[in-house]
Design an enzyme around this catalytic site. Sequence first.
Site, mmCIF file in Angstrom:
data_model
loop_
_atom_site.group_PDB
_atom_site.id
_atom_site.type_symbol
_atom_site.label_atom_id
_atom_site.label_comp_id
_atom_site.label_asym_id
_atom_site.label_seq_id
_atom_site.Cartn_x
_atom_site.Cartn_y
_atom_site.Cartn_z
ATOM 1 N N ASP A 1 -47.225 7.888 68.960
ATOM 2 C CA ASP A 1 -48.418 8.454 69.579
ATOM 3 C C ASP A 1 -48.964 7.436 70.577
ATOM 4 O O ASP A 1 -48.581 6.259 70.550
ATOM 5 C CB ASP A 1 -49.483 8.799 68.537
ATOM 6 C CG ASP A 1 -50.450 9.861 69.033
ATOM 7 O OD1 ASP A 1 -50.147 11.057 68.875
ATOM 8 O OD2 ASP A 1 -51.496 9.496 69.603
ATOM 9 N N ASP A 53 -44.863 18.080 69.567
ATOM 10 C CA ASP A 53 -46.063 18.888 69.331
ATOM 11 C C ASP A 53 -47.083 18.447 70.379
ATOM 12 O O ASP A 53 -47.939 17.613 70.125
ATOM 13 C CB ASP A 53 -46.561 18.645 67.906
ATOM 14 C CG ASP A 53 -47.741 19.519 67.542
ATOM 15 O OD1 ASP A 53 -48.036 20.473 68.282
ATOM 16 O OD2 ASP A 53 -48.393 19.233 66.511
ATOM 17 N N CYS A 56 -50.289 24.353 69.586
ATOM 18 C CA CYS A 56 -51.207 25.164 68.776
ATOM 19 C C CYS A 56 -51.996 26.094 69.701
ATOM 20 O O CYS A 56 -53.195 26.275 69.559
ATOM 21 C CB CYS A 56 -52.135 24.301 67.925
ATOM 22 S SG CYS A 56 -53.093 23.076 68.837
#
Length: 405
Positions: free
Chosen positions: A257, A302, A355
């Site tokens: 990340d 993601d 999402c």
Amino acid sequence: MLNSSLSPSSTELVISILDLVLKEGKPLDRAYSQHFSGQQLESTELGRITLVTGDILRRLNLYCYLSDVKPEEMSRMGSRLLNVWHLFNNLPLPKMQYALKVDEDELATRIAAAKEQPALWDGCPDWLNEMGAAQLGDRWPAERVALTLPAKRFIRVNTLKCTRDDLAKKLRNERVQTVEVEGVDTALEVVSDSALFKTESFKKGWFEQQDAGSQLIASALGAKPGMCVVDACAGAGGKTLSISSQMQGKGRLLAMDVEQWKLDNLKQRARRAGAHNVETRIIASSKTIKRLKMTADRVLLDVPCSGLGVLKRNPDAKWRDTPERLPILVALQKDILQSYSRMVKVGGMLVYATCSIMPEENRDQVDAFLATNKHFRFVEDENISPAETGFDGFYYAKLERIAEA
């Protein structure tokens, strides 16, 4: 929904939280943290406060219209909005000392007018309604309604430590009632109002809270023991821990990340879960990705997105975000997909996920990538629809590398 009105002190807390979110732009979870820290509140009362706050934010424009209160007036006029919320939900008015009164005849007139405006009735801002209609067409009204519903409580069994049956039995002994989730073999839905994170099951790392739709994305990766797997946009690591379970803790699982604090949180969660094959790495520059060129059997992307599939869980985003932000995110997604895909080895699999329920962030991105990257082939994709599943909304696509670039 509540079966009794909020106490005066809880009503004041709801108004203060709403004011912090709507006037200062504070994310809802941080507003909760700020107001709940130091409060001696029972878990049931905390649940009531979050239920009311969440419901108001999911349909904020409706409640503002019905009460004739602007979002930025919450600190001064919030008592009238809370009174309207109680009347709208057929509850007695809370006994606030200094509450602004509501004309019930005028309220009835406004309710009738609001019912004639479907987007307003569903708590949808104009910009989002226009975007949803343009991108989803006839599917949008059902999704719009689904995003007004309270988010269900799902947990993922940690198969490194127990089975789903073992977890359900142990939670039952701790007075937490669950039901199995059809089609998601790692998921349980919590159907009782329980202090989930105070249970021994949680402290021992037997489960993590994770939406059932999110669990499907991790499952789609198909990670196996002994593989080299990269979760390249790991965040706090919910999907990372799910992947570790798939791998039975064997092999290399690299969680990456751009924010160190998220990886620090992941390390703590991994220790509790017994996910000992998780290794964290900060993405300091493009060199971090280049060093891993064609090394991974599986890569999960993601990517940062609009979050328009998880609005019932993060309802404040509807009132903080704007349509101008989407092109910026789309450009970032395109860059991440192009750059990070280099980590996949020949024969390896890439899963691109969001999402969001908007095609511009989903299949459109995948098609554009495949058009210029012939060394990948499309395998399958899935739109996880809030309207059809009751889960949060997600998208994933599986792409296989079939040759070197």
